[in-house]
Motif scaffolding. Structure first.
Motif, PDB file in Angstrom:
ATOM      1  N   LEU A  81       0.816  -1.214   0.000  1.00 34.13           N
ATOM      2  CA  LEU A  81       0.000   0.000   0.000  1.00 34.13           C
ATOM      3  C   LEU A  81       0.844   1.256   0.000  1.00 34.13           C
ATOM      4  N   ASP A  82       0.252   2.336  -0.503  1.00 29.76           N
ATOM      5  CA  ASP A  82       0.874   3.656  -0.365  1.00 29.76           C
ATOM      6  C   ASP A  82       0.872   4.030   1.115  1.00 29.76           C
ATOM      7  N   GLU A  83       1.784   4.919   1.471  1.00 29.31           N
ATOM      8  CA  GLU A  83       1.924   5.324   2.878  1.00 29.31           C
ATOM      9  C   GLU A  83       0.614   5.849   3.458  1.00 29.31           C
ATOM     10  N   LYS A  84      -0.168   6.561   2.658  1.00 35.68           N
ATOM     11  CA  LYS A  84      -1.385   7.163   3.193  1.00 35.68           C
ATOM     12  C   LYS A  84      -2.450   6.140   3.573  1.00 35.68           C
ATOM     13  N   TYR A  85      -2.337   4.903   3.058  1.00 36.35           N
ATOM     14  CA  TYR A  85      -3.315   3.865   3.363  1.00 36.35           C
ATOM     15  C   TYR A  85      -2.855   2.898   4.455  1.00 36.35           C
ATOM     16  N   VAL A 111     -17.189  -4.477  10.302  1.00 34.24           N
ATOM     17  CA  VAL A 111     -16.435  -3.602  11.211  1.00 34.24           C
ATOM     18  C   VAL A 111     -15.106  -3.184  10.595  1.00 34.24           C
ATOM     19  N   ILE A 112     -14.386  -4.123   9.965  1.00 31.25           N
ATOM     20  CA  ILE A 112     -13.075  -3.738   9.411  1.00 31.25           C
ATOM     21  C   ILE A 112     -13.220  -2.789   8.233  1.00 31.25           C
ATOM     22  N   LEU A 113     -14.285  -2.926   7.464  1.00 28.08           N
ATOM     23  CA  LEU A 113     -14.516  -1.982   6.371  1.00 28.08           C
ATOM     24  C   LEU A 113     -14.776  -0.584   6.925  1.00 28.08           C
ATOM     25  N   ILE A 114     -15.650  -0.495   7.912  1.00 28.66           N
ATOM     26  CA  ILE A 114     -15.960   0.810   8.506  1.00 28.66           C
ATOM     27  C   ILE A 114     -14.711   1.420   9.145  1.00 28.66           C
ATOM     28  N   ARG A 115     -13.980   0.613   9.913  1.00 25.52           N
ATOM     29  CA  ARG A 115     -12.782   1.140  10.577  1.00 25.52           C
ATOM     30  C   ARG A 115     -11.735   1.588   9.567  1.00 25.52           C
ATOM     31  N   GLY A 116     -11.562   0.815   8.491  1.00 19.73           N
ATOM     32  CA  GLY A 116     -10.589   1.186   7.468  1.00 19.73           C
ATOM     33  C   GLY A 116     -10.924   2.509   6.811  1.00 19.73           C
ATOM     34  N   ILE A 117     -12.183   2.672   6.431  1.00 15.70           N
ATOM     35  CA  ILE A 117     -12.611   3.908   5.763  1.00 15.70           C
ATOM     36  C   ILE A 117     -12.476   5.104   6.706  1.00 15.70           C
ATOM     37  N   VAL A 118     -12.952   4.959   7.931  1.00 16.53           N
ATOM     38  CA  VAL A 118     -12.882   6.067   8.895  1.00 16.53           C
ATOM     39  C   VAL A 118     -11.425   6.427   9.188  1.00 16.53           C
ATOM     40  N   THR A 119     -10.586   5.413   9.417  1.00 20.57           N
ATOM     41  CA  THR A 119      -9.181   5.688   9.715  1.00 20.57           C
ATOM     42  C   THR A 119      -8.475   6.318   8.520  1.00 20.57           C
ATOM     43  N   GLN A 120      -8.832   5.909   7.302  1.00 17.63           N
ATOM     44  CA  GLN A 120      -8.223   6.525   6.117  1.00 17.63           C
ATOM     45  C   GLN A 120      -8.552   8.005   6.059  1.00 17.63           C
ATOM     46  N   LEU A 170      -5.697  14.603   9.102  1.00 21.50           N
ATOM     47  CA  LEU A 170      -4.612  15.032   9.973  1.00 21.50           C
ATOM     48  C   LEU A 170      -3.337  15.366   9.190  1.00 21.50           C
ATOM     49  N   ALA A 171      -3.089  14.613   8.117  1.00 22.92           N
ATOM     50  CA  ALA A 171      -1.908  14.897   7.289  1.00 22.92           C
ATOM     51  C   ALA A 171      -2.032  16.261   6.633  1.00 22.92           C
ATOM     52  N   ARG A 172      -3.208  16.569   6.096  1.00 24.37           N
ATOM     53  CA  ARG A 172      -3.427  17.893   5.471  1.00 24.37           C
ATOM     54  C   ARG A 172      -3.313  18.994   6.519  1.00 24.37           C
ATOM     55  N   ARG A 173      -3.898  18.760   7.667  1.00 23.01           N
ATOM     56  CA  ARG A 173      -3.910  19.776   8.730  1.00 23.01           C
ATOM     57  C   ARG A 173      -2.497  20.097   9.220  1.00 23.01           C
ATOM     58  N   GLN A 174      -1.639  19.078   9.283  1.00 17.53           N
ATOM     59  CA  GLN A 174      -0.287  19.281   9.775  1.00 17.53           C
ATOM     60  C   GLN A 174       0.722  19.523   8.637  1.00 17.53           C
ATOM     61  N   GLY A 175       0.230  19.580   7.418  1.00 21.61           N
ATOM     62  CA  GLY A 175       1.092  19.853   6.292  1.00 21.61           C
ATOM     63  C   GLY A 175       2.000  18.702   5.911  1.00 21.61           C
TER      64      GLY A 175
END
Length: 197
Positions: free
Chosen positions: A112-116, A174-183, A189-194
């Motif tokens: 996976l890419d780092e963002k995922y 549950v894992i689908l929901i958690r994956g989407i929410v965490t993504q 958070l990445a955008r917010r912290q630049g």
């Protein structure tokens, strides 16, 4: 001590009185302490004669399948599953947990890419318990969680099969929901912290 007293009484010997007071309390504490380890030993023997051989045979079978199918094909299927959000947080964690078991399953994040990666980890770590009823090899170290619930169902004369299937299906949701929410949280958070992902 009580067992020894009972045996002596059965043999017709003169009964020995159990001491009272502090000595009686020490004796009772000692019997409880040893009883605790005896109960643990009984559980351990149950595992050695029951679940441990099953897990070893299952692990051997799945490693054989991986070797027959080919490690490269398994990795190819993992790369395909990482392609979109739906398969990334359902198929990929299921393949990882099923074939690599806990904790090696998390290494599938390399596709996976780092963002995922944080969301994949969240999905995979959330899926190491739901399939235990059908596939105990995926997380044998924590099988006691499923076995505790299963024992309650057994005592209530309820079947384990439907419970195991429902647990697996609920785990997939549950894992689908958690994956989407965490993504989305990770990207926010990445955008917010630049941080560029």
């Amino acid at each position: 001590m009580k067992l020894m007293l009972a045996l002596l009484q059965q043999e017709g010997e003169q009964a020995i009185e159990t001491p009272g007071g502090v000595l009686g309390a020490i004796e009772t504490a000692g019997e409880w302490f040893i009883g605790l380890f005896q109960a643990g030993a009984e559980v351990f023997v149950g595992f050695v004669t029951g679940i441990v051989p099953l897990v070893i045979v299952l692990l051997t079978a799945f490693y054989t399948i991986i070797n027959l199918v080919g490690e490269q094909r398994v990795h190819g299927a993992a790369r395909f599953a990482a392609g979109n959000m739906l398969t990334r947080y359902t198929v990929l964690p299921v393949l990882a947990v099923f074939f690599l078991t806990n904790p090696m399953a998390y290494t599938f994040g390399t596709f996976l890419d780092e963002k995922y990666k944080p969301a994949f980890y969240d999905s995979a770590v959330s899926f190491v318990h739901p399939p235990l009823g059908l596939f105990p090899h995926v997380n044998p170290a924590e099988l006691f969680v499923y076995l505790g619930v299963a024992e309650g169902l057994r005592q209530a004369d309820l079947p384990l099969g439907p419970f195991a299937v429902r647990l697996l299906l609920a785990g997939l949701v549950v894992i689908l929901i958690r994956g989407i929410v965490t993504q989305y949280i990770t990207l926010f958070l990445a955008r917010r912290q630049g941080v560029e992902l």
